[in-house]
Design a protein around this motif. Structure first.
Motif, short mmCIF file in Angstrom:
data_model
loop_
_atom_site.label_atom_id
_atom_site.label_comp_id
_atom_site.label_asym_id
_atom_site.label_seq_id
_atom_site.Cartn_x
_atom_site.Cartn_y
_atom_site.Cartn_z
N GLU A 226 0.82 -1.20 0.00
CA GLU A 226 0.00 0.00 0.00
C GLU A 226 0.86 1.26 0.00
N ARG B 73 2.12 14.03 -0.96
CA ARG B 73 0.83 13.38 -0.71
C ARG B 73 1.06 12.31 0.33
N ALA C 127 -0.95 9.18 2.60
CA ALA C 127 -2.13 8.34 2.68
C ALA C 127 -2.96 8.68 3.91
N GLU C 128 -4.27 8.52 3.78
CA GLU C 128 -5.18 8.84 4.88
C GLU C 128 -4.84 8.06 6.15
N ALA C 129 -4.39 6.84 5.99
CA ALA C 129 -4.12 5.99 7.16
C ALA C 129 -3.01 6.53 8.04
N LYS D 224 -1.97 10.03 7.76
CA LYS D 224 -2.00 11.49 7.75
C LYS D 224 -2.02 12.03 9.18
N GLY D 225 -1.20 13.05 9.39
CA GLY D 225 -1.09 13.63 10.72
C GLY D 225 -0.03 12.96 11.58
N THR E 68 5.26 12.21 7.82
CA THR E 68 5.62 13.34 6.98
C THR E 68 6.72 12.90 6.03
#
Length: 126
Positions: A45, A58, A60-62, A64-65, A68
């Motif tokens: 993934e 960019r 991935a949502e999994a 994010k935060g 980096t």
């Protein structure tokens, strides 16, 4: 193009790791460098990517935060800073390069990346 990934290891949940991907050989200012991961029994993934030309990223949502991606241009190195790790982040992490990316796109499609590093294991204990 040769890619060497390093920086993996064992860390407790909540901890941090920094992965580096050093590129050598026929490097380019226009390529896209990405990080992928593959856990046992799961598909590879996308984690994060960076356009070398403008630094666009960019994630991935999994992750994010928590993760980096940034670059050290002088060393042709892409760095993945991973914070607040959890056991679900356990995987082999691979860096890869798309030498001819579509304009303004940071693709998460693994087949678009032509060159791959050897992978580095990240294990997060609970």
């Amino acid at each position: 193009v040769q890619l060497q990934a390093f920086g993996g290891g064992l860390v407790q949940a909540g901890g941090s790791l920094r992965l580096s991907c050093a590129a050598s050989g026929r490097t380019s200012r226009n390529w896209l460098m990405g990080w992928f991961r593959q856990a046992p029994g799961k598909e590879r993934e996308f984690v994060a990517g960076l356009r070398w030309s403008n630094g666009g990223t960019r994630v991935a949502e999994a992750v994010k935060g928590r993760f980096t991606i940034f670059r050290d241009s002088a060393k042709n190195t892409a760095i993945l800073q991973m914070n607040n790790l959890n056991p679900e982040d356990t995987a082999v992490y691979y860096c890869a390069v798309d030498v001819n990316p579509a304009p303004s796109v940071v693709t998460g499609v693994a087949t678009m990346y032509e060159y791959w590093g050897q992978g580095t294991q990240v294990t997060v204990s609970s």
